[in-house]
Design a protein around this motif. Structure first.
Motif, PDB file in Angstrom:
ATOM      1  N   LYS A 256       0.989  -1.393   0.240  1.00 57.77           N
ATOM      2  CA  LYS A 256       0.082  -0.056  -0.080  1.00 57.77           C
ATOM      3  C   LYS A 256       0.728   1.144   0.068  1.00 57.77           C
ATOM      4  N   ARG A 257       2.128   1.264   0.795  1.00 56.31           N
ATOM      5  CA  ARG A 257       2.796   2.429   0.990  1.00 56.31           C
ATOM      6  C   ARG A 257       3.540   2.609  -0.666  1.00 56.31           C
ATOM      7  N   GLU A 260       1.141   4.221  -2.828  1.00 53.85           N
ATOM      8  CA  GLU A 260       1.033   5.642  -2.505  1.00 53.85           C
ATOM      9  C   GLU A 260       2.027   6.512  -3.177  1.00 53.85           C
ATOM     10  N   LEU A 261       3.498   5.658  -2.699  1.00 47.86           N
ATOM     11  CA  LEU A 261       4.583   6.532  -3.102  1.00 47.86           C
ATOM     12  C   LEU A 261       4.504   6.548  -4.587  1.00 47.86           C
ATOM     13  N   LYS A 263       2.229   6.947  -6.810  1.00 52.26           N
ATOM     14  CA  LYS A 263       1.383   7.821  -7.162  1.00 52.26           C
ATOM     15  C   LYS A 263       1.941   9.376  -6.831  1.00 52.26           C
ATOM     16  N   GLN A 264       2.743   9.575  -5.527  1.00 46.83           N
ATOM     17  CA  GLN A 264       3.178  10.933  -5.264  1.00 46.83           C
ATOM     18  C   GLN A 264       4.541  11.137  -6.364  1.00 46.83           C
TER      19      GLN A 264
END
Length: 283
Positions: A256-257, A260-261, A263-264
């Protein structure tokens, strides 16, 4: 002016001759139309120490595969419609782009990801998703020893095995050469079905005895004596113990991290390109 055109014609002639010059075939081992396979290309085909006869077979097989692929490719280029070739070219280009961007993002993620999942984070995830961790199998924590029949120090072994204080465990470890097989780590959660596969004395008749917490079993067959003590039990449809699913939770949290990373990172790269005037859109 004529002199200039004469010199220009000579240069063009030499350039044309150089362009038409055949490829160097001195080290070539095979040719398919205008494509050549060289000794350098096959130097790693045969593992070191391979007998000569096997080496020859391996090299010939490699050459034949190389030729077949090129001949099939040539046939495809001649016979496939232009529309289909254009479609494949787009797919190849897209695949190339995907490979490069994936490798680049994975490198950035590996460099920046926090791969540590504290116990508190795992516990919170476990509590928030508890329904996802219902068991499909019965689990037990247990220890066991398999001994030859009628060992001389059986009473001592049984006492220490059941009491199992640190000094008892040390004693059992010290005499483990006498055991046919054993496992004294009773903090691990194991599927009862797997335990039954590993310990032949366990069958459908006595398997339910393993599903009783703190139960001591002494069983024997024609060859061995088995001592087993069940430390804890989780039955099918119970919630899995956190320790049993902790590694899965860790993978889920880290994944999950990563998402998210990624996408960032994609947003940051795009925004930086806009600021540096490398990316703009037009109405």
């Amino acid at each position: 002016m004529k002199h200039f055109f004469y010199i220009f014609s000579i240069c063009l002639l030499f350039a044309s001759c150089d362009f038409l010059k055949k490829p160097d075939t001195q080290d070539a081992v095979a040719r398919v139309n205008e494509s050549f396979l060289y000794k350098e290309d096959i130097k790693d085909v045969v593992p070191e120490g391979t007998p000569k006869e096997d080496s020859t077979l391996m090299v010939n097989a490699y050459i034949n595969r190389w030729a077949s692929r090129l001949l099939l490719m040539d046939g495809a280029m001649l016979n496939l419609p232009e529309e289909k070739q254009a479609e494949f070219s787009k797919l190849v280009e897209q695949y190339k782009n995907d490979l490069y961007t994936k490798a680049y993002l994975e490198g950035l993620v590996k460099k920046n990801i926090d791969s540590v999942v504290p116990r508190e984070t795992a516990e919170l995830f476990y509590e928030n998703n508890k329904e996802s961790f219902k068991l499909n199998d019965d689990l037990i924590q247990f220890r066991y020893i398999s001994l030859p029949l009628n060992p001389v120090n059986l009473d001592t072994i049984k006492t220490r095995f059941q009491r199992f204080q640190p000094k008892d465990k040390s004693y059992l470890d010290s005499i483990s050469v006498q055991f046919r097989s054993y496992s004294l780590n009773d903090s691990l959660w194991l599927k009862v079905s797997r335990v039954a596969e590993k310990i032949p004395i366990i069958n459908n008749t006595n398997k339910n005895e393993l599903l009783k917490k703190s139960n001591f079993l002494q069983l024997k067959d024609s060859l061995n004596l088995y001592l087993m003590l069940v430390n804890d039990v989780r039955l099918q449809n119970d919630y899995a113990p956190l320790d049993y699913v902790n590694s899965s939770i860790t993978k889920i949290v880290i994944n999950k991290r990563k998402l998210e990373l990624i996408k960032q990172l994609e947003n940051d790269i795009t925004n930086d390109a806009i600021k540096q005037n490398k990316f703009q859109t037009f109405n």
